[in-house]
Design a protein around this motif. Structure first.
Motif, mmCIF file in Angstrom:
data_model
loop_
_atom_site.group_PDB
_atom_site.id
_atom_site.type_symbol
_atom_site.label_atom_id
_atom_site.label_comp_id
_atom_site.label_asym_id
_atom_site.label_seq_id
_atom_site.Cartn_x
_atom_site.Cartn_y
_atom_site.Cartn_z
ATOM 1 N N GLN A 150 -2.916 1.144 3.192
ATOM 2 C CA GLN A 150 -3.757 2.305 2.864
ATOM 3 C C GLN A 150 -3.687 2.032 1.166
ATOM 4 O O GLN A 150 -3.559 2.808 0.640
ATOM 5 C CB GLN A 150 -3.068 3.439 3.185
ATOM 6 C CG GLN A 150 -3.275 3.862 4.711
ATOM 7 C CD GLN A 150 -4.751 3.915 4.901
ATOM 8 O OE1 GLN A 150 -5.456 4.741 4.814
ATOM 9 N NE2 GLN A 150 -5.146 2.970 6.081
ATOM 10 N N VAL A 151 -4.237 0.601 0.989
ATOM 11 C CA VAL A 151 -4.512 0.462 -0.529
ATOM 12 C C VAL A 151 -5.990 0.003 -0.738
ATOM 13 O O VAL A 151 -6.651 0.062 0.447
ATOM 14 C CB VAL A 151 -3.592 -0.669 -1.030
ATOM 15 C CG1 VAL A 151 -2.141 -0.217 -1.311
ATOM 16 C CG2 VAL A 151 -3.837 -2.082 -0.199
ATOM 17 N N LEU A 152 -6.390 -0.232 -1.813
ATOM 18 C CA LEU A 152 -7.896 -0.361 -1.831
ATOM 19 C C LEU A 152 -8.101 -1.822 -2.372
ATOM 20 O O LEU A 152 -7.451 -2.340 -2.950
ATOM 21 C CB LEU A 152 -8.555 0.808 -2.723
ATOM 22 C CG LEU A 152 -8.740 2.068 -2.341
ATOM 23 C CD1 LEU A 152 -9.006 2.761 -3.575
ATOM 24 C CD2 LEU A 152 -9.233 2.251 -1.080
ATOM 25 N N PRO A 153 -9.090 -2.503 -1.648
ATOM 26 C CA PRO A 153 -9.384 -3.876 -2.298
ATOM 27 C C PRO A 153 -10.178 -3.888 -3.365
ATOM 28 O O PRO A 153 -10.904 -2.785 -3.701
ATOM 29 C CB PRO A 153 -10.428 -4.410 -1.104
ATOM 30 C CG PRO A 153 -10.760 -3.343 -0.427
ATOM 31 C CD PRO A 153 -10.084 -2.011 -0.718
ATOM 32 N N ASP A 154 -10.075 -4.945 -4.259
ATOM 33 C CA ASP A 154 -10.831 -5.349 -5.394
ATOM 34 C C ASP A 154 -11.114 -6.892 -5.511
ATOM 35 O O ASP A 154 -10.447 -7.332 -5.768
ATOM 36 C CB ASP A 154 -10.083 -4.809 -6.756
ATOM 37 C CG ASP A 154 -10.911 -4.858 -7.911
ATOM 38 O OD1 ASP A 154 -12.063 -5.124 -7.873
ATOM 39 O OD2 ASP A 154 -10.366 -4.535 -9.067
ATOM 40 N N LEU A 155 -12.559 -6.966 -5.207
ATOM 41 C CA LEU A 155 -12.726 -8.527 -5.034
ATOM 42 C C LEU A 155 -13.797 -8.718 -6.025
ATOM 43 O O LEU A 155 -14.423 -9.613 -6.030
ATOM 44 C CB LEU A 155 -13.337 -9.051 -3.662
ATOM 45 C CG LEU A 155 -12.233 -8.512 -2.676
ATOM 46 C CD1 LEU A 155 -13.026 -9.096 -1.181
ATOM 47 C CD2 LEU A 155 -11.047 -9.475 -2.834
ATOM 48 N N ASP B 236 5.460 -8.477 6.035
ATOM 49 C CA ASP B 236 4.178 -8.578 6.870
ATOM 50 C C ASP B 236 3.033 -8.834 5.815
ATOM 51 O O ASP B 236 1.842 -8.476 6.187
ATOM 52 C CB ASP B 236 3.898 -7.314 7.565
ATOM 53 C CG ASP B 236 3.776 -5.926 6.923
ATOM 54 O OD1 ASP B 236 4.306 -6.117 5.546
ATOM 55 O OD2 ASP B 236 3.479 -5.154 7.384
ATOM 56 N N ARG B 237 3.240 -9.150 4.771
ATOM 57 C CA ARG B 237 2.065 -9.617 3.743
ATOM 58 C C ARG B 237 1.259 -10.645 4.236
ATOM 59 O O ARG B 237 1.836 -11.450 5.018
ATOM 60 C CB ARG B 237 2.642 -10.019 2.088
ATOM 61 C CG ARG B 237 3.589 -11.323 2.516
ATOM 62 C CD ARG B 237 4.113 -11.745 0.995
ATOM 63 N NE ARG B 237 4.844 -12.829 0.941
ATOM 64 C CZ ARG B 237 5.892 -13.117 1.613
ATOM 65 N NH1 ARG B 237 6.485 -12.198 2.431
ATOM 66 N NH2 ARG B 237 6.683 -14.376 1.478
ATOM 67 N N GLU C 23 -6.331 -6.545 7.179
ATOM 68 C CA GLU C 23 -5.231 -5.807 7.923
ATOM 69 C C GLU C 23 -4.137 -5.301 6.997
ATOM 70 O O GLU C 23 -3.613 -4.222 7.140
ATOM 71 C CB GLU C 23 -4.698 -6.938 8.854
ATOM 72 C CG GLU C 23 -5.642 -7.366 10.018
ATOM 73 C CD GLU C 23 -4.763 -8.389 10.944
ATOM 74 O OE1 GLU C 23 -3.712 -8.753 10.836
ATOM 75 O OE2 GLU C 23 -5.641 -8.930 11.990
ATOM 76 N N PHE C 24 -3.876 -5.948 5.884
ATOM 77 C CA PHE C 24 -2.983 -5.558 4.838
ATOM 78 C C PHE C 24 -3.409 -4.243 4.162
ATOM 79 O O PHE C 24 -2.719 -3.201 4.144
ATOM 80 C CB PHE C 24 -2.734 -6.643 3.853
ATOM 81 C CG PHE C 24 -1.897 -6.121 2.768
ATOM 82 C CD1 PHE C 24 -0.589 -6.175 2.845
ATOM 83 C CD2 PHE C 24 -2.341 -5.664 1.510
ATOM 84 C CE1 PHE C 24 0.395 -5.708 2.034
ATOM 85 C CE2 PHE C 24 -1.512 -5.114 0.560
ATOM 86 C CZ PHE C 24 -0.134 -5.244 0.580
ATOM 87 N N VAL D 111 -5.878 -6.116 -4.377
ATOM 88 C CA VAL D 111 -5.663 -4.597 -4.029
ATOM 89 C C VAL D 111 -5.104 -3.932 -5.147
ATOM 90 O O VAL D 111 -4.603 -4.194 -6.217
ATOM 91 C CB VAL D 111 -4.588 -4.639 -2.785
ATOM 92 C CG1 VAL D 111 -5.338 -5.416 -1.733
ATOM 93 C CG2 VAL D 111 -3.225 -5.081 -3.412
ATOM 94 N N PHE D 112 -5.343 -2.462 -4.995
ATOM 95 C CA PHE D 112 -4.916 -1.398 -6.006
ATOM 96 C C PHE D 112 -4.657 -0.030 -5.454
ATOM 97 O O PHE D 112 -5.220 0.086 -4.184
ATOM 98 C CB PHE D 112 -5.850 -1.387 -7.112
ATOM 99 C CG PHE D 112 -7.117 -0.693 -7.115
ATOM 100 C CD1 PHE D 112 -7.241 0.707 -7.201
ATOM 101 C CD2 PHE D 112 -8.287 -1.641 -6.378
ATOM 102 C CE1 PHE D 112 -8.656 0.978 -6.742
ATOM 103 C CE2 PHE D 112 -9.362 -1.006 -5.969
ATOM 104 C CZ PHE D 112 -9.828 0.555 -6.326
ATOM 105 N N ILE D 113 -4.002 0.618 -5.997
ATOM 106 C CA ILE D 113 -3.832 2.168 -5.513
ATOM 107 C C ILE D 113 -4.790 2.913 -6.259
ATOM 108 O O ILE D 113 -4.838 2.982 -7.439
ATOM 109 C CB ILE D 113 -2.203 2.536 -5.595
ATOM 110 C CG1 ILE D 113 -1.380 1.714 -4.718
ATOM 111 C CG2 ILE D 113 -2.126 3.949 -5.190
ATOM 112 C CD1 ILE D 113 0.064 1.889 -5.245
#
Length: 198
Positions: free
Chosen positions: A170-175, A68-69, A164-165, A195-197
Motif C-alpha cells: 500500500q505504497v505509491l509508485p513514482d516513475l 517478498d520484494r 504487486e509490491f 515508491v513512496f509513502i
C-alpha cells in the motif's frame, strides 16, 4: 482540462531533498556523499562497485530488503543491511544499506529512451485516472503492468512485480522523478526508488 492535465509530467518531479545531517556511523566516516533524494543519502564506498545508502522511508526500505520484494534484472541488488543508524527528522528510522552502484541515465541511450517511454505511458495513465487523487499512480501502474503493453520480457515482469509490491505494501509508485530510474554500467534500466509513502 484540469490543472493536473495542464501541468505536464514535469509538475510531479519533486525537487525536495532530505534535509537531515549525515548520521554518524563508522562505515560512513570519510565517505563522499554522491547523491541525496527526498528520503535517502548515497555515499561512494570507494571500490567502484558499491555504495552505502541511508534510507529513511519505510517504502524504500521494504522495497530493498523485504523477503517478498521485487527482484530481478531491473531492481537494485542489496548486499548488506547494516541496520538502524538513527532517526530522521521525519520520525522514520535511518537504515544503512550496502548496495550496487547505479548511474544516472545517459541521454540518448537505450535505457534513457525506455525510461522516457515508460514515464510517458505512466503520465498518460495518471492523467486518465486523475480524478482519483493519490490513487491515480497506483491504478496507472496497474494498467501498464497488467494491460496490453509494449514492454516485453524482463521489463514486463519487473512492472508486474512492482505493481504487486505497490498493492501489497500500500505504497505509491513514482516513475516520473529522474532519479527513480537509473542504470547499471551495462545499460540495464533499474527501478532505483520507484515508491513512496503519501
Amino acid at each position: 482540462m484540469d490543472a493536473f492535465e495542464e501541468a505536464g509530467p514535469e509538475a510531479l518531479v519533486r525537487g525536495i531533498v532530505l534535509p537531515d545531517p549525515v548520521p554518524s556511523h563508522p562505515l560512513l566516516e570519510g565517505k563522499a556523499e554522491i547523491g541525496r533524494g527526498e528520503y535517502s543519502i548515497v555515499f561512494d564506498k570507494g571500490d567502484g562497485e558499491r555504495v552505502y545508502k541511508v534510507v529513511s522511508s519505510p517504502a524504500d526500505y521494504f522495497l530493498l530488503t523485504a523477503d517478498d520484494r521485487p527482484q530481478g534484472r531491473h531492481f537494485p541488488i542489496v548486499h548488506v543491511d547494516h541496520g538502524v543508524i538513527g532517526r530522521a527528522q521525519s520520525g522514520y528510522l535511518f537504515h544503512l544499506l550496502e548496495m550496487e552502484k547505479l548511474y544516472p541515465l545517459v541521454p540518448q541511450s537505450s535505457s534513457a529512451a525506455l525510461a522516457l517511454r515508460l514515464a510517458a505511458l505512466y503520465w498518460e495513465a495518471c492523467r486518465q485516472w486523475s480524478q482519483l487523487g493519490a490513487d491515480m499512480g497506483r491504478i496507472a501502474l496497474h494498467q501498464i503492468a497488467t494491460g496490453p503493453t509494449e514492454f516485453q520480457g524482463s521489463m514486463h515482469e519487473a512492472l508486474r512485480a512492482l505493481d504487486e509490491f505497490v498493492e501489497g505494501y500500500q505504497v505509491l509508485p513514482d516513475l516520473l522523478h529522474a532519479d527513480n530510474l537509473m542504470m547499471r554500467k551495462d545499460g540495464t534500466l533499474v527501478f532505483s526508488d520507484p515508491v513512496f509513502i503519501a
